[in-house]
Design a protein around this motif. Sequence first.
Motif, PDB file in Angstrom:
ATOM      1  N   ASN A  38       0.827  -1.208   0.000  1.00  0.00           N
ATOM      2  CA  ASN A  38       0.000   0.000   0.000  1.00  0.00           C
ATOM      3  C   ASN A  38       0.868   1.268   0.000  1.00  0.00           C
ATOM      4  OD1 ASN A  38       0.603   0.887   2.660  1.00  0.00           O
ATOM      5  ND2 ASN A  38      -1.002  -0.392   3.519  1.00  0.00           N
ATOM      6  N   ASN A  39       0.228   2.402  -0.270  1.00  0.00           N
ATOM      7  CA  ASN A  39       0.962   3.659  -0.431  1.00  0.00           C
ATOM      8  C   ASN A  39       1.692   4.092   0.837  1.00  0.00           C
ATOM      9  OD1 ASN A  39       0.502   4.017  -3.125  1.00  0.00           O
ATOM     10  ND2 ASN A  39      -1.297   5.306  -2.845  1.00  0.00           N
ATOM     11  N   ALA A  40       1.142   3.807   2.018  1.00  0.00           N
ATOM     12  CA  ALA A  40       1.815   4.199   3.259  1.00  0.00           C
ATOM     13  C   ALA A  40       3.144   3.456   3.400  1.00  0.00           C
ATOM     14  CB  ALA A  40       0.921   3.927   4.465  1.00  0.00           C
ATOM     15  N   ILE A  41       3.146   2.192   3.072  1.00  0.00           N
ATOM     16  CA  ILE A  41       4.390   1.412   3.160  1.00  0.00           C
ATOM     17  C   ILE A  41       5.379   1.898   2.105  1.00  0.00           C
ATOM     18  CG2 ILE A  41       5.398  -0.887   2.866  1.00  0.00           C
ATOM     19  CD1 ILE A  41       2.802  -1.985   4.156  1.00  0.00           C
ATOM     20  N   LYS A  42       4.884   2.172   0.907  1.00  0.00           N
ATOM     21  CA  LYS A  42       5.761   2.699  -0.146  1.00  0.00           C
ATOM     22  C   LYS A  42       6.374   4.033   0.279  1.00  0.00           C
ATOM     23  CE  LYS A  42       3.140   0.528  -3.844  1.00  0.00           C
ATOM     24  NZ  LYS A  42       2.252   0.752  -4.998  1.00  0.00           N
ATOM     25  N   ALA A  43       5.574   4.880   0.901  1.00  0.00           N
ATOM     26  CA  ALA A  43       6.080   6.173   1.373  1.00  0.00           C
ATOM     27  C   ALA A  43       7.129   5.970   2.460  1.00  0.00           C
ATOM     28  CB  ALA A  43       4.929   7.037   1.892  1.00  0.00           C
ATOM     29  N   MET A  44       6.916   5.006   3.338  1.00  0.00           N
ATOM     30  CA  MET A  44       7.901   4.726   4.394  1.00  0.00           C
ATOM     31  C   MET A  44       9.200   4.192   3.795  1.00  0.00           C
ATOM     32  SD  MET A  44       6.803   5.699   7.305  1.00  0.00           S
ATOM     33  CE  MET A  44       8.048   4.950   8.312  1.00  0.00           C
ATOM     34  N   VAL A  45       9.097   3.363   2.770  1.00  0.00           N
ATOM     35  CA  VAL A  45      10.301   2.866   2.097  1.00  0.00           C
ATOM     36  C   VAL A  45      11.053   4.043   1.471  1.00  0.00           C
ATOM     37  CG1 VAL A  45      11.158   1.436   0.185  1.00  0.00           C
ATOM     38  CG2 VAL A  45       9.391   0.538   1.724  1.00  0.00           C
ATOM     39  N   GLY A  46      10.318   4.951   0.835  1.00  0.00           N
ATOM     40  CA  GLY A  46      10.946   6.154   0.288  1.00  0.00           C
ATOM     41  C   GLY A  46      11.604   6.991   1.368  1.00  0.00           C
ATOM     42  N   GLY A  47      10.909   7.166   2.492  1.00  0.00           N
ATOM     43  CA  GLY A  47      11.465   7.928   3.605  1.00  0.00           C
ATOM     44  C   GLY A  47      12.739   7.313   4.145  1.00  0.00           C
ATOM     45  N   LEU A  48      12.741   5.991   4.268  1.00  0.00           N
ATOM     46  CA  LEU A  48      13.942   5.300   4.736  1.00  0.00           C
ATOM     47  C   LEU A  48      15.085   5.474   3.741  1.00  0.00           C
ATOM     48  CD1 LEU A  48      15.380   3.441   6.744  1.00  0.00           C
ATOM     49  CD2 LEU A  48      14.401   1.487   5.495  1.00  0.00           C
ATOM     50  N   ALA A  49      14.780   5.397   2.449  1.00  0.00           N
ATOM     51  CA  ALA A  49      15.820   5.588   1.432  1.00  0.00           C
ATOM     52  C   ALA A  49      16.406   7.003   1.522  1.00  0.00           C
ATOM     53  CB  ALA A  49      15.249   5.337   0.037  1.00  0.00           C
ATOM     54  N   GLY A  50      15.545   8.001   1.704  1.00  0.00           N
ATOM     55  CA  GLY A  50      16.020   9.377   1.838  1.00  0.00           C
ATOM     56  C   GLY A  50      16.894   9.549   3.072  1.00  0.00           C
TER      57      GLY A  50
END
Length: 148
Positions: free
Chosen positions: A2-14
Amino acid sequence: MNNAIKAMVGGLAGACALTLLHETARRLMPDAPRMDVLGMRSITKIMKKAGEEPPQNKEELHNWALAGDMLSNSLFYSLAGTGKDAWWRGAILGAAAGAGAVFLPGPLGLGEEPSNKTHKTQAMTIGYYLLGGMVAAAVGHALSSDED
């Protein structure tokens, strides 16, 4: 996913990109921002106000600061979200975080030198946080691009 998990993955990458850049630059350039020092000062200040004793071992305190930075920056950068709008959100979040890292430590009683030592230090600080926001946006966008 889901989008929340995708956003968290992006946040972790950043957050990973930002931390890797900070840790590498501080070892190679004398004017590099020292956000690790601000993190250690923050932990010490908070723990003392809470009546606790901060770690006396500098390496342990440094590790706590890096962990705190990773957690807080991951959560912050996850606000870039997913989709095509992640790009502008990542840019705004990164620039705002960089500006905050330059202008807030002094008023917060953490000292100014770690992010304000020189104009070069200030520019690097803002640039590094902007890069973190853009990495978060790129990952959030890439993870959602198949759904747009």
